[in-house]
Design an enzyme around this catalytic site. Structure first.
Site, PDB file in Angstrom:
ATOM      1  CG  ASN A   1     -38.876  20.938 -85.680  1.00  0.00           C
ATOM      2  OD1 ASN A   1     -38.156  19.967 -85.473  1.00  0.00           O
ATOM      3  ND2 ASN A   1     -39.993  21.150 -85.004  1.00  0.00           N
TER       4      ASN A   1
ATOM      5  CG  HIS B   1     -37.957  17.254 -83.412  1.00  0.00           C
ATOM      6  ND1 HIS B   1     -39.270  17.381 -83.818  1.00  0.00           N
ATOM      7  CD2 HIS B   1     -37.602  15.984 -83.765  1.00  0.00           C
ATOM      8  CE1 HIS B   1     -39.660  16.251 -84.372  1.00  0.00           C
ATOM      9  NE2 HIS B   1     -38.667  15.390 -84.352  1.00  0.00           N
TER      10      HIS B   1
ATOM     11  CG  ASP C   1     -39.128  10.266 -78.352  1.00  0.00           C
ATOM     12  OD1 ASP C   1     -39.025   9.072 -78.704  1.00  0.00           O
ATOM     13  OD2 ASP C   1     -38.828  11.215 -79.086  1.00  0.00           O
TER      14      ASP C   1
ATOM     15  CD  GLU D   1     -41.302  19.578 -81.480  1.00  0.00           C
ATOM     16  OE1 GLU D   1     -40.495  19.860 -82.394  1.00  0.00           O
ATOM     17  OE2 GLU D   1     -42.209  18.737 -81.628  1.00  0.00           O
TER      18      GLU D   1
END
Ligand code: F6R
Length: 242
Positions: free
Chosen positions: A136, A138, A67, A143
C-alpha cells in the site's frame, strides 16, 4: 531519484550491500537506518559475509531501526529486535549499545517515541536509511494517510499490513495491532535513502511510486522530494514500468 535495475533478488541484495559498505568505510561513525521484512534479508546476509571476510567493520557504526511492534519484547521471536539479532546483529561486531530500535514494551510509549527521535538527532542524523515498501506504499509502518510531517509515533496497523505480516505468526490473532515507527519526516531527515524493491508482487506498487503523484495516500511518494534517493529494483519488480 536514482533508479538502478538489477536481475534478481540476489543482485539487488549485493548491490545494496556494496553501497552500504562503501558508506560505512567512507565515514568512521556512520549512522545507518535499517528495515526489517523479507526484502533486506539478502542484504543482511551479504553484510555478514563481507564482515566475516574482513571487508567491513561495524565497530563505530550506530544503527536505528524504523519500527517495532507494540507489546513484543526483544526476546519474542516475532519482534523486530529478534529479527535484527538473527539476521545481522549477532553475526557482526556492532556493539550492542549502538543498535537502536524503539521499545514496543516501554511503559510510556509516547515518551519512548520522543526519546527515540532525540537519540537519532544526538547521533548526528542518519547517513543512510534502508527502506522496503509495503504493497500500500507504506514506509516504516507509516500507513496511507500518515502526515508527511510525522515523527516517531504509535500507529494502528492496517488490516492489509497485519495480513501481509501474518505469515510470520502462528495465527492472525497473534499479529500485533499497534507498532512504533519512525515518522515520514524522520525518514526524510536522513542524508541518503536506499529503497529496495523485489519481486512481481511489488510491480504495481513500483508503478504507483514512479508514475503516481506525491500524496499522503501513498506514503512512499514523498521520496520524490528527497534530494538523495536510490531505488534498487529487480527485473520482476520493474516489469510493469512503461
Ligand atoms: C519493516 C518496514 C516495512 C517493510 C515493508 C515491506 O521494518 O518498515 O515498511 O519494509 O512492509 O516488507 P517486506 O520486505 O516484507 O515486503
Amino acid at each position: 531519484m536514482n533508479i538502478i535495475t538489477v536481475k534478481d533478488y540476489q543482485e539487488m541484495s549485493e548491490h545494496a550491500g556494496k553501497l552500504l559498505i562503501e558508506k560505512v568505510n567512507s565515514k568512521r561513525k556512520t549512522v545507518l537506518g535499517l528495515a526489517t521484512g523479507s526484502t533486506p534479508e539478502g542484504l543482511y546476509a551479504y553484510l555478514v559475509k563481507k564482515y566475516k571476510e574482513g571487508n567491513v567493520s561495524f565497530a563505530d557504526v550506530q544503527t536505528f531501526n524504523l519500527d517495532e511492534y507494540v507489546g513484543l519484547d526483544g526476546d519474542d521471536p516475532n519482534s523486530y529486535m529478534h529479527y535484527m539479532k538473527h539476521h545481522l546483529f549477532n553475526h557482526i561486531d556492532l556493539p550492542a549499545q549502538n543498535a537502536h530500535l524503539p521499545s514496543g514494551t516501554a511503559e510510556d510509549l509516547e515518551e519512548e517515541c520522543n526519546a527515540y527521535e532525540k537519540k537519532i538527532e544526538d547521533a548526528g542524523k542518519i547517513d543512510l536509511q534502508v527502506l522496503g515498501i509495503g504493497l500500500n506504499g507504506h514506509i516504516g509502518f507509516n500507513e496511507p494517510g500518515t502526515s508527511f510531517k510525522s515523527r516517531t509515533h504509535i500507529v494502528e496497523l492496517d488490516a492489509s499490513t497485519r495480513q501481509a505480516n501474518a505469515r510470520f505468526f502462528d495465527s492472525m490473532e497473534e499479529v500485533p495491532t499497534q507498532a512504533l515507527t519512525m515518522g515520514i519526516a524522520s525518514i526524510m531527515n536522513s542524508r541518503e535513502i536506499m529503497l529496495l524493491v523485489s519481486g512481481e508482487g511489488k510491480a504495481e506498487t513500483l508503478v504507483k511510486l514512479l508514475e503516481g503523484r506525491v500524496t499522503e495516500d501513498f506514503p512512499a511518494s514523498i521520496l520524490h522530494e528527497h534530494p538523495n534517493v536510490t531505488i534498487i529494483a529487480d527485473e520482476a519488480a520493474y516489469s510493469k514500468i512503461k
